[in-house]
Design an enzyme around this catalytic site. Structure first.
Site, PDB file in Angstrom:
ATOM      1  N   LYS A  12       0.862  -1.187   0.000  1.00  0.00           N
ATOM      2  CA  LYS A  12       0.000   0.000   0.000  1.00  0.00           C
ATOM      3  C   LYS A  12       0.901   1.241   0.000  1.00  0.00           C
ATOM      4  O   LYS A  12       1.753   1.411   0.885  1.00  0.00           O
ATOM      5  CB  LYS A  12      -0.879  -0.042   1.248  1.00  0.00           C
ATOM      6  CG  LYS A  12      -2.213   0.655   1.123  1.00  0.00           C
ATOM      7  CD  LYS A  12      -3.067   0.295   2.321  1.00  0.00           C
ATOM      8  CE  LYS A  12      -4.351   1.095   2.348  1.00  0.00           C
ATOM      9  NZ  LYS A  12      -5.064   0.910   3.615  1.00  0.00           N
ATOM     10  N   ILE A  13       0.673   2.104  -0.983  1.00  0.00           N
ATOM     11  CA  ILE A  13       1.554   3.261  -1.202  1.00  0.00           C
ATOM     12  C   ILE A  13       0.706   4.533  -1.298  1.00  0.00           C
ATOM     13  O   ILE A  13      -0.302   4.547  -2.014  1.00  0.00           O
ATOM     14  CB  ILE A  13       2.366   3.042  -2.511  1.00  0.00           C
ATOM     15  CG1 ILE A  13       3.312   1.840  -2.320  1.00  0.00           C
ATOM     16  CG2 ILE A  13       3.123   4.298  -2.919  1.00  0.00           C
ATOM     17  CD1 ILE A  13       4.133   1.482  -3.536  1.00  0.00           C
TER      18      ILE A  13
END
Ligand code: G3P
Length: 218
Positions: free
Chosen positions: A87-88
């Protein structure tokens, strides 16, 4: 539509998974902190436990805000298990990291998305999932569900393959609305899924069936 549970609580994940309706898990640094998970090794070990409980995708979030840091974290997180999705955040360096992950076969979830413009950037960078935050938009008196519909329209018209993961879902009505608006996935706490069960006519109907059965058999 896939159902993900938005928590780092192993008990809630197990409970939701046992219901047989859960396709994956999302976490974030706030949810990890809520479970008192801190320190690199403990975080990695916790993600490994989650990835072991569920067959589906588990989003594990980076905490770096620079490209090199995100890249290093993405490599480390992706090594934990094949179902880990990195998750970015939707920031400039994050878009670079999403593109790098795409080119290197690491699946990603672009988080903290609040506009169709940001969702287009995420798709262009090859994100596997894009996470628009519905509840937080509603919190400032805008309409979160309109954003899901707008992203769904843009992605359909342009043929983007990134999946729309409606996040910051706060109740069971949000789940139904997100499904109508074109979300591919919703993520929310166990309590929101529990809200889906509830209907007073079900309770009244069951009570009557059981009472009639008892009368007939007494
Ligand atoms: O998946 C993102 C979500 O955890 C944010 O939810 O309720 O903190 O806005 P909320």
């Amino acid at each position: 539509m896939k159902f993900f549970i938005d928590t780092a609580s192993l008990a809630d994940i197990q409970e939701a998974y046992d219901l047989g309706i859960i396709d994956g898990v999302t976490t974030n640094p706030s949810l990890m902190a809520k479970e008192s998970i801190s320190g690199d090794d403990a975080v990695i070990a916790h993600y490994a436990k989650i990835a072991d409980i569920v067959d589906g995708d588990v989003s594990a979030e980076v905490i770096s805000t620079d490209f090199e840091g995100m890249k290093a974290e993405a490599e480390k997180l992706a090594e934990i298990a094949p179902n880990i999705v990195v998750k970015i955040p939707m920031i400039r360096e994050g878009v670079k990291a999403l593109s790098w992950c795409y080119r290197n076969g690491i699946r990603t979830n672009c988080t903290l998305v609040f506009s169709a413009a940001q969702a287009m950037l995420a798709a262009k960078a090859g994100a596997t999932y894009v996470s628009p935050f519905i509840g937080r938009i509603d919190d400032i008196n805008w309409n979160g569900m309109d954003l899901i519909a707008e992203i769904a329209e843009v992605y359909a018209v342009q043929g983007f393959e990134t999946e729309i993961l409606a996040a910051s879902i706060r109740n069971s009505r949000h789940i139904v609305e997100a499904a109508k608006a074109g979300a591919d996935v919703v993520t929310c706490p166990l309590s929101s899924y529990e809200g889906l069960f509830k209907h007073p006519l079900t309770d009244i109907g069951l009570e009557k069936f059981l009472a009639d059965h008892k009368k007939a058999n007494s």
